[in-house]
Design a protein around this motif. Structure first.
Motif, mmCIF file in Angstrom:
data_model
loop_
_atom_site.group_PDB
_atom_site.id
_atom_site.type_symbol
_atom_site.label_atom_id
_atom_site.label_comp_id
_atom_site.label_asym_id
_atom_site.label_seq_id
_atom_site.Cartn_x
_atom_site.Cartn_y
_atom_site.Cartn_z
ATOM 1 N N ILE A 170 2.332 2.000 -1.109
ATOM 2 C CA ILE A 170 1.061 2.723 -1.224
ATOM 3 C C ILE A 170 0.755 3.153 0.204
ATOM 4 O O ILE A 170 0.527 2.311 1.077
ATOM 5 N N ASN A 171 0.823 4.459 0.439
ATOM 6 C CA ASN A 171 0.863 4.943 1.814
ATOM 7 C C ASN A 171 -0.332 5.763 2.279
ATOM 8 O O ASN A 171 -0.400 6.141 3.448
ATOM 9 N N HIS A 172 -1.280 6.040 1.385
ATOM 10 C CA HIS A 172 -2.398 6.886 1.805
ATOM 11 C C HIS A 172 -3.588 6.662 0.889
ATOM 12 O O HIS A 172 -3.419 6.357 -0.291
ATOM 13 N N PHE A 173 -4.771 6.833 1.444
ATOM 14 C CA PHE A 173 -6.013 6.768 0.671
ATOM 15 C C PHE A 173 -6.939 7.834 1.232
ATOM 16 O O PHE A 173 -7.206 7.859 2.432
ATOM 17 N N ALA A 174 -7.386 8.742 0.371
ATOM 18 C CA ALA A 174 -8.311 9.797 0.797
ATOM 19 C C ALA A 174 -9.168 10.220 -0.377
ATOM 20 O O ALA A 174 -8.674 10.351 -1.503
ATOM 21 N N ASP A 175 -10.447 10.419 -0.119
ATOM 22 C CA ASP A 175 -11.387 10.898 -1.137
ATOM 23 C C ASP A 175 -11.354 10.050 -2.408
ATOM 24 O O ASP A 175 -11.395 10.571 -3.514
ATOM 25 N N GLY A 176 -11.223 8.736 -2.246
ATOM 26 C CA GLY A 176 -11.242 7.829 -3.383
ATOM 27 C C GLY A 176 -9.945 7.763 -4.168
ATOM 28 O O GLY A 176 -9.901 7.169 -5.240
ATOM 29 N N VAL A 177 -8.879 8.362 -3.647
ATOM 30 C CA VAL A 177 -7.597 8.404 -4.356
ATOM 31 C C VAL A 177 -6.508 7.738 -3.508
ATOM 32 O O VAL A 177 -6.354 8.042 -2.332
ATOM 33 N N TYR A 178 -5.754 6.831 -4.149
ATOM 34 C CA TYR A 178 -4.596 6.217 -3.499
ATOM 35 C C TYR A 178 -3.364 7.059 -3.798
ATOM 36 O O TYR A 178 -3.236 7.654 -4.867
ATOM 37 N N TYR A 179 -2.421 7.055 -2.844
ATOM 38 C CA TYR A 179 -1.158 7.767 -2.992
ATOM 39 C C TYR A 179 -0.026 6.773 -2.752
ATOM 40 O O TYR A 179 -0.185 5.837 -1.968
ATOM 41 N N ALA A 180 1.101 6.994 -3.421
ATOM 42 C CA ALA A 180 2.217 6.063 -3.266
ATOM 43 C C ALA A 180 3.546 6.804 -3.226
ATOM 44 O O ALA A 180 3.654 7.957 -3.653
ATOM 45 N N ARG A 181 4.529 6.095 -2.730
ATOM 46 C CA ARG A 181 5.910 6.567 -2.718
ATOM 47 C C ARG A 181 6.729 5.534 -3.486
ATOM 48 O O ARG A 181 6.617 4.327 -3.247
ATOM 49 N N LEU A 182 7.533 6.016 -4.415
ATOM 50 C CA LEU A 182 8.413 5.184 -5.219
ATOM 51 C C LEU A 182 9.819 5.346 -4.652
ATOM 52 O O LEU A 182 10.311 6.474 -4.539
#
Length: 159
Positions: free
Chosen positions: A79-91
């Motif tokens: 899980i590599n990023h969080f912005a504007d209430g949204v988490y982002y991930a790399r699989l």
């Protein structure tokens, strides 16, 4: 090979239903935080934690079967990023061919789907140090839920 961002290993602590989906408690001995996901993925994570299968494969199980059929597996999730209430991930997927050559493929994916696949594959889940330092620590709330016993309609508690 050096990592671009230092990471912290985390695990799924519990999955609890909410009015709009599920709360997934993630963390380690130092900190617990929560992300909110839709109910169907929460159920998939919970089932994978219990190693429970349905009569017919669900979407995340199907993806796992496809990967296995192609000689690939989930290597890790970041899980590599969080912005504007949204988490982002790399699989990260790993595959070996007949010549034993190993290939790593990195794919942009929703954290919820990535977590479901990682739990199913018993693959590690990481958070970048930057995201880790920015998440709200809900350890006291998690410890209270754990002490009081997770709600009877809770999907999963553990970790």
């Amino acid at each position: 090979m050096a990592k671009a961002h230092p990471v912290v290993e985390i695990e799924v602590k519990a999955v609890l239903p909410t009015s709009g989906g599920c709360a997934v408690f993630l963390g380690n001995a130092k900190k617990v935080f929560v992300i909110y996901i839709d109910h169907s993925v929460g159920m998939a994570i919970s089932m994978a934690m219990r190693q429970e299968a349905r009569e017919r494969p669900q979407t995340h199980e199907l993806i796992g079967f496809i990967l296995a059929g192609l000689g690939a597996k989930v290597d890790r999730v970041v899980i590599n990023h969080f912005a504007d209430g949204v988490y982002y991930a790399r699989l990260f997927l790993a595959a070996e061919n007949e010549l034993y050559e190993r290939k790593i493929v990195e794919i942009d994916a929703r954290p919820s789907d990535s977590i479901a696949l990682a739990v199913q594959a018993k693959a590690p889940i990481f958070l970048t140090r930057e995201v880790w330092e920015g998440v709200e620590d809900v350890t006291p709330m998690y410890q209270k839920l754990e002490k009081d016993g997770f709600p009877a309609d809770g999907l999963e508690g553990g970790g």
